[in-house]
Design a protein around this motif. Structure first.
Motif, PDB file in Angstrom:
ATOM      1  N   ALA A  62      34.401  70.720 -71.890  1.00 14.35           N
ATOM      2  CA  ALA A  62      33.124  70.458 -71.223  1.00 14.35           C
ATOM      3  C   ALA A  62      33.319  70.058 -69.766  1.00 14.35           C
ATOM      4  CB  ALA A  62      32.367  69.363 -71.961  1.00 14.35           C
ATOM      5  N   GLY A  63      34.528  69.721 -69.354  1.00 20.38           N
ATOM      6  CA  GLY A  63      34.786  69.352 -67.962  1.00 20.38           C
ATOM      7  C   GLY A  63      35.055  67.866 -67.842  1.00 20.38           C
ATOM      8  N   ASP A  64      35.703  67.521 -66.765  1.00 15.61           N
ATOM      9  CA  ASP A  64      36.010  66.120 -66.536  1.00 15.61           C
ATOM     10  C   ASP A  64      34.800  65.400 -65.969  1.00 15.61           C
ATOM     11  OD1 ASP A  64      38.609  66.414 -67.385  1.00 15.61           O
ATOM     12  OD2 ASP A  64      39.367  66.872 -65.375  1.00 15.61           O
ATOM     13  N   ASN A  65      34.602  64.185 -66.420  1.00 14.16           N
ATOM     14  CA  ASN A  65      33.540  63.357 -65.864  1.00 14.16           C
ATOM     15  C   ASN A  65      34.033  62.749 -64.563  1.00 14.16           C
ATOM     16  OD1 ASN A  65      31.807  63.790 -68.011  1.00 14.16           O
ATOM     17  ND2 ASN A  65      32.641  62.089 -69.187  1.00 14.16           N
ATOM     18  N   PRO A  66      33.192  62.736 -63.528  1.00 16.24           N
ATOM     19  CA  PRO A  66      33.644  62.133 -62.266  1.00 16.24           C
ATOM     20  C   PRO A  66      33.848  60.630 -62.444  1.00 16.24           C
ATOM     21  CG  PRO A  66      31.327  62.717 -62.150  1.00 16.24           C
ATOM     22  CD  PRO A  66      31.848  63.260 -63.447  1.00 16.24           C
ATOM     23  N   ARG A  67      34.851  60.111 -61.819  1.00 19.89           N
ATOM     24  CA  ARG A  67      35.166  58.690 -61.899  1.00 19.89           C
ATOM     25  C   ARG A  67      34.831  58.026 -60.575  1.00 19.89           C
ATOM     26  NH1 ARG A  67      35.425  58.448 -67.140  1.00 19.89           N
ATOM     27  NH2 ARG A  67      37.093  59.636 -68.050  1.00 19.89           N
ATOM     28  N   SER A  68      34.429  56.778 -60.640  1.00 18.01           N
ATOM     29  CA  SER A  68      34.134  56.016 -59.431  1.00 18.01           C
ATOM     30  C   SER A  68      35.433  55.576 -58.780  1.00 18.01           C
ATOM     31  CB  SER A  68      33.286  54.792 -59.793  1.00 18.01           C
ATOM     32  OG  SER A  68      33.163  53.947 -58.678  1.00 18.01           O
ATOM     33  N   ASN A  69      35.438  55.513 -57.461  1.00 16.38           N
ATOM     34  CA  ASN A  69      36.607  55.002 -56.753  1.00 16.38           C
ATOM     35  C   ASN A  69      36.327  53.620 -56.171  1.00 16.38           C
ATOM     36  OD1 ASN A  69      34.888  55.664 -54.719  1.00 16.38           O
ATOM     37  ND2 ASN A  69      36.279  57.036 -53.655  1.00 16.38           N
ATOM     38  N   PHE A  70      35.284  52.946 -56.664  1.00 15.19           N
ATOM     39  CA  PHE A  70      34.919  51.610 -56.194  1.00 15.19           C
ATOM     40  C   PHE A  70      36.022  50.617 -56.531  1.00 15.19           C
ATOM     41  CE2 PHE A  70      33.035  47.442 -57.077  1.00 15.19           C
ATOM     42  CZ  PHE A  70      32.500  47.156 -55.827  1.00 15.19           C
ATOM     43  N   GLN A  71      36.410  49.835 -55.552  1.00 14.59           N
ATOM     44  CA  GLN A  71      37.428  48.812 -55.747  1.00 14.59           C
ATOM     45  C   GLN A  71      36.792  47.452 -55.481  1.00 14.59           C
ATOM     46  OE1 GLN A  71      40.679  49.293 -56.702  1.00 14.59           O
ATOM     47  NE2 GLN A  71      40.067  51.403 -57.049  1.00 14.59           N
ATOM     48  N   PHE A  72      36.664  46.635 -56.485  1.00 12.35           N
ATOM     49  CA  PHE A  72      36.081  45.304 -56.334  1.00 12.35           C
ATOM     50  C   PHE A  72      37.096  44.389 -55.676  1.00 12.35           C
ATOM     51  CE2 PHE A  72      34.826  41.067 -57.704  1.00 12.35           C
ATOM     52  CZ  PHE A  72      33.475  41.097 -57.413  1.00 12.35           C
ATOM     53  N   ASP A  73      36.649  43.606 -54.706  1.00 16.00           N
ATOM     54  CA  ASP A  73      37.536  42.702 -53.976  1.00 16.00           C
ATOM     55  C   ASP A  73      37.518  41.331 -54.657  1.00 16.00           C
ATOM     56  OD1 ASP A  73      39.004  41.222 -52.210  1.00 16.00           O
ATOM     57  OD2 ASP A  73      37.954  41.929 -50.417  1.00 16.00           O
ATOM     58  N   PHE A  74      38.433  41.137 -55.605  1.00 17.73           N
ATOM     59  CA  PHE A  74      38.484  39.886 -56.352  1.00 17.73           C
ATOM     60  C   PHE A  74      38.883  38.713 -55.465  1.00 17.73           C
ATOM     61  CE2 PHE A  74      38.878  43.036 -59.725  1.00 17.73           C
ATOM     62  CZ  PHE A  74      37.945  42.554 -60.632  1.00 17.73           C
ATOM     63  N   GLU A  75      39.733  38.960 -54.478  1.00 21.95           N
ATOM     64  CA  GLU A  75      40.168  37.880 -53.591  1.00 21.95           C
ATOM     65  C   GLU A  75      38.995  37.358 -52.767  1.00 21.95           C
ATOM     66  OE1 GLU A  75      42.455  34.984 -52.265  1.00 21.95           O
ATOM     67  OE2 GLU A  75      43.023  36.404 -53.822  1.00 21.95           O
ATOM     68  N   LEU A  76      38.169  38.253 -52.239  1.00 22.24           N
ATOM     69  CA  LEU A  76      36.981  37.833 -51.498  1.00 22.24           C
ATOM     70  C   LEU A  76      36.044  37.052 -52.411  1.00 22.24           C
ATOM     71  CD1 LEU A  76      35.097  37.784 -49.056  1.00 22.24           C
ATOM     72  CD2 LEU A  76      34.268  40.040 -49.765  1.00 22.24           C
ATOM     73  N   GLU A  77      35.873  37.521 -53.630  1.00 24.16           N
ATOM     74  CA  GLU A  77      35.004  36.818 -54.590  1.00 24.16           C
ATOM     75  C   GLU A  77      35.517  35.400 -54.842  1.00 24.16           C
ATOM     76  OE1 GLU A  77      31.711  36.569 -57.246  1.00 24.16           O
ATOM     77  OE2 GLU A  77      32.228  37.966 -55.657  1.00 24.16           O
ATOM     78  N   ARG A  78      36.842  35.248 -54.985  1.00 25.91           N
ATOM     79  CA  ARG A  78      37.431  33.909 -55.185  1.00 25.91           C
ATOM     80  C   ARG A  78      37.153  33.011 -53.986  1.00 25.91           C
ATOM     81  NH1 ARG A  78      41.851  37.058 -56.873  1.00 25.91           N
ATOM     82  NH2 ARG A  78      41.920  37.186 -59.117  1.00 25.91           N
ATOM     83  N   LYS A  79      37.296  33.566 -52.767  1.00 30.58           N
ATOM     84  CA  LYS A  79      37.051  32.779 -51.555  1.00 30.58           C
ATOM     85  C   LYS A  79      35.588  32.346 -51.462  1.00 30.58           C
ATOM     86  CE  LYS A  79      40.681  34.961 -48.804  1.00 30.58           C
ATOM     87  NZ  LYS A  79      40.967  35.879 -47.691  1.00 30.58           N
ATOM     88  N   ILE A  80      34.677  33.248 -51.792  1.00 39.58           N
ATOM     89  CA  ILE A  80      33.249  32.921 -51.745  1.00 39.58           C
ATOM     90  C   ILE A  80      32.914  31.848 -52.766  1.00 39.58           C
ATOM     91  CG2 ILE A  80      30.936  33.837 -52.221  1.00 39.58           C
ATOM     92  CD1 ILE A  80      31.912  36.482 -50.959  1.00 39.58           C
ATOM     93  N   LEU A  81      33.432  31.979 -53.973  1.00 46.12           N
ATOM     94  CA  LEU A  81      33.165  30.970 -55.004  1.00 46.12           C
ATOM     95  C   LEU A  81      33.771  29.621 -54.633  1.00 46.12           C
ATOM     96  CD1 LEU A  81      33.665  33.134 -58.203  1.00 46.12           C
ATOM     97  CD2 LEU A  81      31.521  32.252 -57.286  1.00 46.12           C
ATOM     98  N   ALA A  82      34.953  29.625 -54.042  1.00 46.95           N
ATOM     99  CA  ALA A  82      35.585  28.373 -53.614  1.00 46.95           C
ATOM    100  C   ALA A  82      34.761  27.713 -52.511  1.00 46.95           C
ATOM    101  CB  ALA A  82      37.008  28.633 -53.137  1.00 46.95           C
TER     102      ALA A  82
END
Length: 159
Positions: free
Chosen positions: A33-53
């Motif tokens: 049936a074909g390959d499903n497209p995948r997202s290339n989104f990269q979540f920035d966990f380090e930025l999230e840690r800094k914001i929460l801190a």
């Protein structure tokens, strides 16, 4: 129905399901049936840690999360030029106000924090409703930042 059965290993249970209670297996999906497209989104966990801190602190300093982390719109160069050149605009954006609304508010009200906050709040609300930037700005300025009056102005199509 349950039927006891005997086998070489001992006793067992055979279960029979009445035909009216049987379900059909799901259809076979073809593997080509074909390959499903995948997202290339990269979540920035380090930025999230800094914001929460920073949020945990008694007196957070949000200005250090300024321009290096904020996405920029390449299509709207006039706003980014004004922001880079105008310290008043930069000050209000650093306070967390809308990059889109602040330059317009500063142009209309100068360095008046009360008027700028009123304008930005109304602007964001009316833009979320789908009205154009120019129409919203005009309606708010015409109605002294009264969001309800500006909305009535926009809905009546007054210019």
């Amino acid at each position: 129905m349950i039927f006891p059965i005997e086998s070489a290993a001992g006793f067992g249970v055979r279960v029979a399901i009445k035909p009216e209670y049987r379900i059909t297996p799901p259809p076979h999906l073809s593997s080509h049936a074909g390959d499903n497209p995948r997202s290339n989104f990269q979540f920035d966990f380090e930025l999230e840690r800094k914001i929460l801190a920073e949020a945990q602190k008694d007196n957070p300093n949000w200005s250090k999360f300024g321009s290096e982390y904020m996405p920029t719109k390449s299509s709207d160069t006039s706003t980014s030029k004004v922001t880079a050149l105008d310290p008043i605009v930069s000050k209000f954006i650093a306070m967390g106000l809308s990059r889109e609304a602040v330059p317009i508010a500063v142009d209309k009200y100068g360095d008046n924090p009360t008027k700028i906050q009123e304008f930005v709040n109304g602007y964001n609300l009316l833009r979320e409703m789908g009205f154009s930037s120019n129409s919203v700005a005009e309606a708010l300025v015409t109605n002294d930042n009264h969001t309800d009056k500006a909305l009535a102005h926009l809905l009546n199509g007054s210019s």
